[in-house]
Design an enzyme around this catalytic site. Structure first.
Site, PDB file in Angstrom:
ATOM      1  N   CYS A   1     -65.052 -59.561  31.544  1.00 36.68           N
ATOM      2  CA  CYS A   1     -64.108 -58.655  30.870  1.00 36.68           C
ATOM      3  C   CYS A   1     -63.913 -57.356  31.633  1.00 36.68           C
ATOM      4  CB  CYS A   1     -64.573 -58.372  29.448  1.00 36.68           C
ATOM      5  SG  CYS A   1     -66.260 -57.716  29.365  1.00 36.68           S
TER       6      CYS A   1
ATOM      7  N   ARG B   1     -60.680 -47.434  19.554  1.00 31.42           N
ATOM      8  CA  ARG B   1     -61.851 -47.914  20.301  1.00 31.42           C
ATOM      9  C   ARG B   1     -63.002 -47.009  19.899  1.00 31.42           C
ATOM     10  NH1 ARG B   1     -62.238 -50.316  25.810  1.00 31.42           N
ATOM     11  NH2 ARG B   1     -64.395 -50.118  26.488  1.00 31.42           N
TER      12      ARG B   1
ATOM     13  N   GLN C   1     -59.709 -58.424  23.566  1.00 30.46           N
ATOM     14  CA  GLN C   1     -60.219 -59.094  24.758  1.00 30.46           C
ATOM     15  C   GLN C   1     -60.325 -60.597  24.525  1.00 30.46           C
ATOM     16  OE1 GLN C   1     -61.306 -57.487  27.897  1.00 30.46           O
ATOM     17  NE2 GLN C   1     -61.032 -59.622  28.485  1.00 30.46           N
TER      18      GLN C   1
ATOM     19  N   ARG D   1     -54.572 -58.508  29.773  1.00 32.53           N
ATOM     20  CA  ARG D   1     -54.772 -57.522  28.702  1.00 32.53           C
ATOM     21  C   ARG D   1     -53.430 -56.865  28.357  1.00 32.53           C
ATOM     22  NH1 ARG D   1     -59.554 -55.084  27.427  1.00 32.53           N
ATOM     23  NH2 ARG D   1     -58.290 -54.206  25.745  1.00 32.53           N
TER      24      ARG D   1
ATOM     25  N   HIS E   1     -64.763 -57.366  20.126  1.00 28.19           N
ATOM     26  CA  HIS E   1     -63.663 -56.933  20.997  1.00 28.19           C
ATOM     27  C   HIS E   1     -62.540 -57.971  20.870  1.00 28.19           C
ATOM     28  CE1 HIS E   1     -61.574 -54.852  23.996  1.00 28.19           C
ATOM     29  NE2 HIS E   1     -62.423 -54.892  25.013  1.00 28.19           N
TER      30      HIS E   1
ATOM     31  N   ASP F   1     -71.121 -60.657  31.165  1.00 30.27           N
ATOM     32  CA  ASP F   1     -70.775 -59.294  30.781  1.00 30.27           C
ATOM     33  C   ASP F   1     -71.939 -58.390  31.186  1.00 30.27           C
ATOM     34  OD1 ASP F   1     -69.507 -57.106  29.660  1.00 30.27           O
ATOM     35  OD2 ASP F   1     -69.717 -57.760  27.580  1.00 30.27           O
TER      36      ASP F   1
END
Length: 365
Positions: A268, A102, A132, A296, A129, A227
């Site tokens: 998310c 990440r 996700q 996830r 991402h 988001d």
């Protein structure tokens, strides 16, 4: 060997196989019967910034699959600073079976993947991402409107052109879905993203549209997504961003009422409650954000198995295991390490005793 850096690197059939694997692993997890497919394997997790869902989901996923995850927190390794990306990738490749990263910059993950000898998973960058995105598509498949398939659905993303926006745009158009991005002109998806989505849509039968008419877009939503309005290094822009988005682009109960009754709300996380979404929406009956969060874990299990399981040598016989065990135990016996509290006997790697031991034996003679 393959990496998981961008969903664009896989075709729809491959991603459908991955979604099916995630479903099977989730069912197994529900029965407390996750197979130990990655027993004895190690995941190196590189994080350039703190994380909740990405770190926890990968670490728990690896544990449930019988493996081990090593958390390399921000500033703990010399990632591209005192040690080159190339060297970091090579070292981790010798010690780990798979790497998750990440990073703040997308180029960092690309560099790791270029030089790594084991699979690299993109856990989030400033560009996309993908883990996700896979999780979200899986979650949508669990909450389809009655009588609709994924390719019949419309996803409306309200707000800034974030890395989650790009990933959602790409994967939905890969699957033949309609994707709409509703945002003020200054924060709309760039033309380069739209061109990628248009190519996806031309092959899949989907479509992509960018608009500032949020009310008209929301009225078509099967899934309504938002988001954060700002990210790392955008803190100086908060006043103008808030002014551009508030109140029209905030997902409030009033805006949600313009969507079909079957529409589901997605985020998310983490969410800035009272900013891009109100408590009434995120905690309301149309919200599936915590289903997303749970998924996830299941998505990471699927991705880890999909990438790592094919790289494992599965043909190791019990005879070979016993042979190695016997050699090692024999060495421990000669060295005296098979007895608790025993001292080193002076046995050398080359099979000879050290000079001081031979001298002592000569005197005894």
């Amino acid at each position: 060997m393959k990496h998981f850096v961008d969903t664009q690197e896989f075709d729809r059939g491959e991603l459908e196989d991955l979604l099916q694997l995630i479903s099977l692993l989730k069912e197994a997890d529900g029965d407390g019967a996750v197979p130990q497919l990655l027993a004895g394997r190690s995941l190196g997790m590189i994080f350039e910034e703190p994380s909740t869902r990405t770190r926890v989901s990968f670490e728990v996923a690896m544990t449930k699959l019988g493996g081990h995850a090593l958390y390399l927190k921000p500033g703990e390794i010399h990632l591209g600073v005192r040690e080159s990306l190339h060297d970091t990738a090579k070292v981790l490749s010798r010690m780990c079976d798979v790497i998750e990263a990440r990073t703040l910059k997308h180029q960092t993950v690309l560099g790791l993947a270029k030089d790594s000898d084991v699979p690299v998973i993109n856990g989030l960058t400033d560009f996309n991402h993908p883990t996700q995105a896979v999780c979200d598509l899986f979650t949508m498949s669990e909450h389809l409107p009655q009588g609709k398939r994924l390719q019949d659905c419309t996803v409306v993303f309200v707000g800034d052109r974030t890395n989650v926006c790009s990933s959602t745009m790409f994967i939905t158009t890969q699957f033949g879905m309609r994707f709409l991005h509703a945002a003020p002109a200054a924060y709309q998806a760039p033309e380069a993203w739209v061109r990628v989505a248009e190519r996806n849509a031309a092959a899949s039968g989907g479509s992509v549209e960018v608009t500032d008419d949020v009310e008209a877009a929301v009225a078509q939503a099967d899934f309504l997504y938002t988001d954060l309005w700002w990210w790392v290094d955008q803190e100086d822009e908060i006043p103008q961003r808030r002014a551009a988005f508030m109140p029209r682009y905030q997902v409030s109960a009033e805006l949600l009422q313009k969507a079909p009754q079957h529409a589901r709300f997605m985020h998310c996380l983490p969410a800035s409650r009272g900013v891009e979404v109100t408590d009434e929406v995120i905690d309301g009956p149309q919200s599936i954000v915590f289903d997303q969060a749970e998924n996830r874990l299941h998505a990471e299990k699927g991705i880890l198995v999909w990438l790592t399981y094919p790289t494992i040598k599965h043909a190791v016989s019990e005879d070979l295991r016993r042979w190695h065990k016997g050699r090692i135990e024999a060495h421990l016996g000669r060295a005296g390490w098979d007895r608790a509290g025993s001292a080193h006997t002076g046995y050398r790697f080359d099979g000879r005793q050290p000079l001081h031991a031979r001298a002592a034996m000569s005197k005894e003679r």
